[in-house]
Scaffold this motif. Structure first.
Motif, PDB file in Angstrom:
ATOM      1  N   PRO A 109      17.408  45.256  53.063  1.00  0.00           N
ATOM      2  CA  PRO A 109      17.151  46.145  54.203  1.00  0.00           C
ATOM      3  C   PRO A 109      16.578  47.497  53.801  1.00  0.00           C
ATOM      4  CG  PRO A 109      19.515  45.872  53.816  1.00  0.00           C
ATOM      5  CD  PRO A 109      18.811  44.840  52.991  1.00  0.00           C
ATOM      6  N   PHE A 110      17.040  48.054  52.675  1.00  0.00           N
ATOM      7  CA  PHE A 110      16.479  49.327  52.227  1.00  0.00           C
ATOM      8  C   PHE A 110      14.979  49.190  51.949  1.00  0.00           C
ATOM      9  CE2 PHE A 110      20.848  50.694  50.534  1.00  0.00           C
ATOM     10  CZ  PHE A 110      21.076  51.490  51.635  1.00  0.00           C
ATOM     11  N   GLY A 111      14.619  48.092  51.284  1.00  0.00           N
ATOM     12  CA  GLY A 111      13.216  47.877  50.960  1.00  0.00           C
ATOM     13  C   GLY A 111      12.360  47.699  52.192  1.00  0.00           C
ATOM     14  N   VAL A 112      12.863  46.970  53.176  1.00  0.00           N
ATOM     15  CA  VAL A 112      12.107  46.752  54.421  1.00  0.00           C
ATOM     16  C   VAL A 112      11.861  48.077  55.131  1.00  0.00           C
ATOM     17  CG1 VAL A 112      12.188  45.716  56.713  1.00  0.00           C
ATOM     18  CG2 VAL A 112      12.913  44.384  54.719  1.00  0.00           C
ATOM     19  N   VAL A 113      12.899  48.877  55.263  1.00  0.00           N
ATOM     20  CA  VAL A 113      12.751  50.176  55.936  1.00  0.00           C
ATOM     21  C   VAL A 113      11.750  51.058  55.189  1.00  0.00           C
ATOM     22  CG1 VAL A 113      13.938  52.316  56.550  1.00  0.00           C
ATOM     23  CG2 VAL A 113      15.030  50.112  56.989  1.00  0.00           C
ATOM     24  N   ALA A 114      11.824  51.068  53.857  1.00  0.00           N
ATOM     25  CA  ALA A 114      10.897  51.879  53.067  1.00  0.00           C
ATOM     26  C   ALA A 114       9.455  51.449  53.299  1.00  0.00           C
ATOM     27  CB  ALA A 114      11.247  51.774  51.581  1.00  0.00           C
ATOM     28  N   LEU A 115       9.213  50.141  53.327  1.00  0.00           N
ATOM     29  CA  LEU A 115       7.862  49.639  53.564  1.00  0.00           C
ATOM     30  C   LEU A 115       7.350  50.039  54.942  1.00  0.00           C
ATOM     31  CD1 LEU A 115       7.978  46.027  52.064  1.00  0.00           C
ATOM     32  CD2 LEU A 115       6.776  48.016  51.147  1.00  0.00           C
ATOM     33  N   VAL A 116       8.182  49.873  55.955  1.00  0.00           N
ATOM     34  CA  VAL A 116       7.756  50.194  57.320  1.00  0.00           C
ATOM     35  C   VAL A 116       7.421  51.678  57.440  1.00  0.00           C
ATOM     36  CG1 VAL A 116       8.514  50.341  59.722  1.00  0.00           C
ATOM     37  CG2 VAL A 116       9.001  48.280  58.390  1.00  0.00           C
ATOM     38  N   VAL A 117       8.301  52.531  56.946  1.00  0.00           N
ATOM     39  CA  VAL A 117       8.086  53.976  57.059  1.00  0.00           C
ATOM     40  C   VAL A 117       6.839  54.411  56.299  1.00  0.00           C
ATOM     41  CG1 VAL A 117       9.034  56.242  56.473  1.00  0.00           C
ATOM     42  CG2 VAL A 117      10.511  54.497  57.476  1.00  0.00           C
ATOM     43  N   VAL A 118       6.696  53.926  55.069  1.00  0.00           N
ATOM     44  CA  VAL A 118       5.546  54.325  54.251  1.00  0.00           C
ATOM     45  C   VAL A 118       4.231  53.844  54.869  1.00  0.00           C
ATOM     46  CG1 VAL A 118       4.379  53.763  52.083  1.00  0.00           C
ATOM     47  CG2 VAL A 118       6.701  54.644  52.045  1.00  0.00           C
ATOM     48  N   LEU A 119       4.177  52.614  55.322  1.00  0.00           N
ATOM     49  CA  LEU A 119       2.940  52.096  55.911  1.00  0.00           C
ATOM     50  C   LEU A 119       2.589  52.815  57.207  1.00  0.00           C
ATOM     51  CD1 LEU A 119       3.346  48.281  55.196  1.00  0.00           C
ATOM     52  CD2 LEU A 119       1.684  49.845  54.173  1.00  0.00           C
ATOM     53  N   LEU A 120       3.595  53.123  58.024  1.00  0.00           N
ATOM     54  CA  LEU A 120       3.327  53.860  59.260  1.00  0.00           C
ATOM     55  C   LEU A 120       2.800  55.259  58.952  1.00  0.00           C
ATOM     56  CD1 LEU A 120       6.324  52.896  61.575  1.00  0.00           C
ATOM     57  CD2 LEU A 120       3.909  52.346  61.920  1.00  0.00           C
ATOM     58  N   LEU A 121       3.422  55.930  57.997  1.00  0.00           N
ATOM     59  CA  LEU A 121       2.971  57.277  57.641  1.00  0.00           C
ATOM     60  C   LEU A 121       1.564  57.256  57.061  1.00  0.00           C
ATOM     61  CD1 LEU A 121       6.208  58.830  56.082  1.00  0.00           C
ATOM     62  CD2 LEU A 121       5.111  59.482  58.232  1.00  0.00           C
ATOM     63  N   GLN A 122       1.289  56.298  56.200  1.00  0.00           N
ATOM     64  CA  GLN A 122      -0.046  56.217  55.607  1.00  0.00           C
ATOM     65  C   GLN A 122      -1.106  55.908  56.652  1.00  0.00           C
ATOM     66  OE1 GLN A 122      -0.093  53.518  52.288  1.00  0.00           O
ATOM     67  NE2 GLN A 122       1.306  54.738  51.059  1.00  0.00           N
ATOM     68  N   ALA A 123      -0.845  54.904  57.489  1.00  0.00           N
ATOM     69  CA  ALA A 123      -1.835  54.514  58.508  1.00  0.00           C
ATOM     70  C   ALA A 123      -2.043  55.638  59.516  1.00  0.00           C
ATOM     71  CB  ALA A 123      -1.385  53.236  59.206  1.00  0.00           C
ATOM     72  N   GLY A 124      -0.952  56.256  59.981  1.00  0.00           N
ATOM     73  CA  GLY A 124      -1.084  57.332  60.943  1.00  0.00           C
ATOM     74  C   GLY A 124      -1.799  58.538  60.376  1.00  0.00           C
ATOM     75  N   SER A 125      -1.493  58.880  59.129  1.00  0.00           N
ATOM     76  CA  SER A 125      -2.130  60.044  58.501  1.00  0.00           C
ATOM     77  C   SER A 125      -3.619  59.796  58.268  1.00  0.00           C
ATOM     78  CB  SER A 125      -1.437  60.373  57.172  1.00  0.00           C
ATOM     79  OG  SER A 125      -0.092  60.722  57.375  1.00  0.00           O
ATOM     80  N   LEU A 126      -3.952  58.636  57.708  1.00  0.00           N
ATOM     81  CA  LEU A 126      -5.366  58.346  57.460  1.00  0.00           C
ATOM     82  C   LEU A 126      -6.130  58.258  58.777  1.00  0.00           C
ATOM     83  CD1 LEU A 126      -7.497  57.725  55.314  1.00  0.00           C
ATOM     84  CD2 LEU A 126      -6.927  55.304  55.534  1.00  0.00           C
TER      85      LEU A 126
END
Length: 251
Positions: A109-126
């Motif tokens: 679960p920690f890994g899943v949350v990390a992936l979701v947060v990081v991908l959302l931040l990267q996609a939204g920022s770019l």
């Protein structure tokens, strides 16, 4: 140099490059050239976001497409490393017990949350940068992510295991390569935010600081770095750099 360049390309991308000599000497060159590979990936990501924005697509769509392209070009290797590292560190175990968790094929679960947060931040920022200078911003951010690997492989940082990628590259990068790589990435980042020449270098510094804290924590908990820790450093540094870049007001 040719062996190191080939190793950098085969380590950080899916490009079908014929492998050369693989030893600590070529590994040192490869880790020093990592930001150059990141710059190429960033140009692809930023270019994709900018093209989709010009075609009328929403910013988040362009950002997601750009980040998705990077995942394809890197086999999602760094994202996998992020998930494994977060699972291992999030287990509150240390040493061999945490390393064993990181080797498991599943994602907790920690890994899943990390992936979701990081991908959302990267996609939204770019995506938020698509209307200004997404290509240069992408180059600066993704080069910063790979520069984090260069720093993580500096002299004095040990491997957590006696084998694997971490053992091959740990402690191989000397100070001149670190200084030169940092200056070049910082210089490339200067025009990344129009009208705010300090914002790009600040993004580079923030990304490197975040990844350095992660690596320091991993060394304390795991005893050193692994390939997964390097992947996590890439994603953390890239994400922080993108967030700092997009936080600047539009020119």
């Amino acid at each position: 140099m040719p062996d190191g360049l080939r190793l950098a390309l085969t380590t950080f991308t899916v490009l079908p490059v014929r492998a050369g000599r693989v030893d600590r000497s070529s590994a040192a060159t490869a880790m020093g050239l990592a930001p150059l590979v990141g710059a190429g990936l960033g140009a692809a990501a930023g270019g994709t976001a900018a093209l989709l924005h010009a075609a009328g697509a929403p910013g988040l769509v362009g950002g997601a497409a750009g980040i998705g392209l990077v995942a394809l070009l890197t086999r999602g290797l760094h994202l996998d490393g992020l998930a494994d590292t977060v699972d291992g560190l999030g287990s509150y175990r240390s040493g061999p017990a945490a390393l064993e968790i990181m080797k498991r094929p599943d994602i907790g679960p920690f890994g899943v949350v990390a992936l979701v947060v990081v991908l959302l931040l990267q996609a939204g920022s770019l995506g938020g940068l698509a209307s200004t200078n997404a290509v240069l911003a992408g180059v600066a951010a993704l080069a910063t992510g790979r520069l984090a690997v260069t720093w993580a492989c500096r002299r004095g940082v040990p491997p957590a295991r006696p084998d694997g990628l971490g053992a091959l590259v740990a402690g191989t990068v000397r100070a001149p390569a670190l200084i030169l790589g940092t200056l070049l990435v910082g210089a490339v980042a200067v025009p990344a935010v129009p009208g705010r020449p300090w914002q790009g270098p600040l993004a580079v510094a923030a990304g490197l600081l975040a990844s350095a804290l992660l690596v320091r924590h991993a060394v304390r908990r795991l005893g050193g770095i692994t390939g997964d820790v390097l992947g996590a450093a890439v994603e953390i540094a890239t994400t922080v750099a993108l967030v700092v870049l997009v936080s600047a007001p539009k020119a």
